[in-house]
Design an enzyme around this catalytic site. Sequence first.
Site, PDB file in Angstrom:
ATOM      1  N   LYS A 225       3.315   8.292  -2.192  1.00  0.00           N
ATOM      2  CA  LYS A 225       3.400   7.075  -3.000  1.00  0.00           C
ATOM      3  C   LYS A 225       2.142   6.248  -2.800  1.00  0.00           C
ATOM      4  CE  LYS A 225       4.941   2.875  -2.432  1.00  0.00           C
ATOM      5  NZ  LYS A 225       4.059   2.074  -3.329  1.00  0.00           N
ATOM      6  N   GLU A 301       0.755   3.651  10.935  1.00  0.00           N
ATOM      7  CA  GLU A 301      -0.542   3.020  11.233  1.00  0.00           C
ATOM      8  C   GLU A 301      -0.469   1.639  10.615  1.00  0.00           C
ATOM      9  OE1 GLU A 301      -3.833   1.354  10.647  1.00  0.00           O
ATOM     10  OE2 GLU A 301      -4.405   3.034   9.354  1.00  0.00           O
ATOM     11  N   CYS A 335      -7.600  -2.976   8.605  1.00  0.00           N
ATOM     12  CA  CYS A 335      -6.589  -3.180   9.641  1.00  0.00           C
ATOM     13  C   CYS A 335      -7.200  -3.349  11.022  1.00  0.00           C
ATOM     14  CB  CYS A 335      -5.587  -2.037   9.630  1.00  0.00           C
ATOM     15  SG  CYS A 335      -6.342  -0.408   9.798  1.00  0.00           S
ATOM     16  N   GLU A 432      -2.699 -11.531  11.239  1.00  0.00           N
ATOM     17  CA  GLU A 432      -3.647 -10.674  10.527  1.00  0.00           C
ATOM     18  C   GLU A 432      -3.928 -11.295   9.158  1.00  0.00           C
ATOM     19  OE1 GLU A 432      -4.323  -5.933   9.818  1.00  0.00           O
ATOM     20  OE2 GLU A 432      -2.325  -6.721   9.440  1.00  0.00           O
TER      21      GLU A 432
END
Length: 534
Positions: A225, A301, A335, A432
């Site tokens: 996806k 992850e 990230c 983040e």
Amino acid sequence: MAARRMSSLFSSSHASTLLRSIGNYSGRGTSITRLSTAAALEELITPPVKIEHTKLLINGQFVDAASGKTFPTLDPRTGQLIANVAEGDLEDVNRAVAAARKAFDEGPWPRMTAYERSKILLRFADLVEKHADEIAALEVWDNGKPYDQAATDEIPLFVRLFRYYAGWADKIHGLTIQADGPHHVQTLHEPIGVAGQIIPWNFPLLMYAWKVGPALACGNTIVLKTAEQTPLSALYVSKLFHEAGLPPGVLNIVSGYGPSAGAALASHMDVDKLAFTGSTSTGKIVLGLAAKSNLKPVTLELGGKSPFIVCEDANVDEAVDLAHAALFFNQGQCCCAGSRTFVHERVYDEFVEKAKARALNRVVGDPFKKGVEQGPQVDSEQFDKILKYIKSGVDSGATLETGGQRFGSNGYYIQPTVFSNVQDDMLIAKDEIFGPVQSILKFKDINEVIRRSNATPFGLAAGVFTQNLDTANTLTRALKAGTVWVNCFDVFDAAIPFGGYKMSGHGREKGIYSLNNYLQVKAVVTHLKNPAWL
């Protein structure tokens, strides 16, 4: 390979040249003139690629969603429509999983010799190189990253990753084990079956390679996806995979939204393994859905808040360039971005002034133009989120050295932003942000910076900038992170494993370790009658 690889971009020995910017260097040794930010946004370049594939890819065919629904994918430079893409949901995921299951249980892929699988992966890599310009243009148009970054760094690394995994396909071996008795014992490394994979929008092609490469090398079939923000490049390259000889049903692509298509894939009882890259909050949901269904193994992850530590012995000019690249690369949408810049108090003031000057000199604009270092954020949601974090930084008392505002009047551009006097309890130091916001924090000694660096739920990466080998060795062993870069950053070689500690994820991607994600280990024990030896 003539093009520069991402793994060569961020070494300290080249900090004064290569690290100035990805878009400031042609990759052929010729510097180019820096564009003014005003000129960079004056007139947008029409992307040199035609949109050909917007449907789902199921069982080797491009098909409409069962519902007939589509969703828009937008140009982040303007917020305007690029194309309408088929919107997959539960029924489409069911169709894709059924195709992948049949291809695994009855089809040729897992029964093909590993060498034959390897040759298909290599042919695919060749085709990607042949169509590199179109693929890079799609990636830039859909995502907003600088064209030079996509064409010169990411596409070559994408190709390298598939050639790397092609090389592994026929080298996956079990063991012969000595037992305490008359038995022959061997282990078989078997493909796990149907792999569900969910990739993010920040590096659509590279995340495709990180997941598809090892899964196919091990003999699995796949339902992948894409992120709803960036579906186009995965559809294009998957067409090339079938041109390379990939059998129908081995690789299926479903474009759609997380709560519908993503949840259906994570929950599916006939998916044998799940791999997800994205935010930590979504990773928790994915893990829960997998556990509640058939308890499929999951690799994650996830997010990060990586420290970048500038020690007192650092060359400040080089450290500024490296820290700038570590944070602002890919519009800060990375990230493992070095988003907590810890600077020793002895060089702090000098570092802040030079970091501010470097950010002020960063060229923002149309990512298709030469010399542009920073394009728009991926969409309005990300754009608004970043601006809210910037406001929180100001409200909490951090010093806004530069930036902090929208750039231009169209699209999702944000000024390169630098905060100083950042404290550990501020949101900009804890959360983040995933944007072009550098937070600079001051520290006194190595024990302090170790404690503060590790005081986070994340543990994806860290950077250390020092000339002292003892300091480097101390920090690399003390920092709780899956990757520690010393005097470099964002080195993404195909063979180097990548993954996180703590809430940054489970498992590793890239390198030999990624193969374990897609293999079952079976012990086979056979009784020996009157063996000549044991």
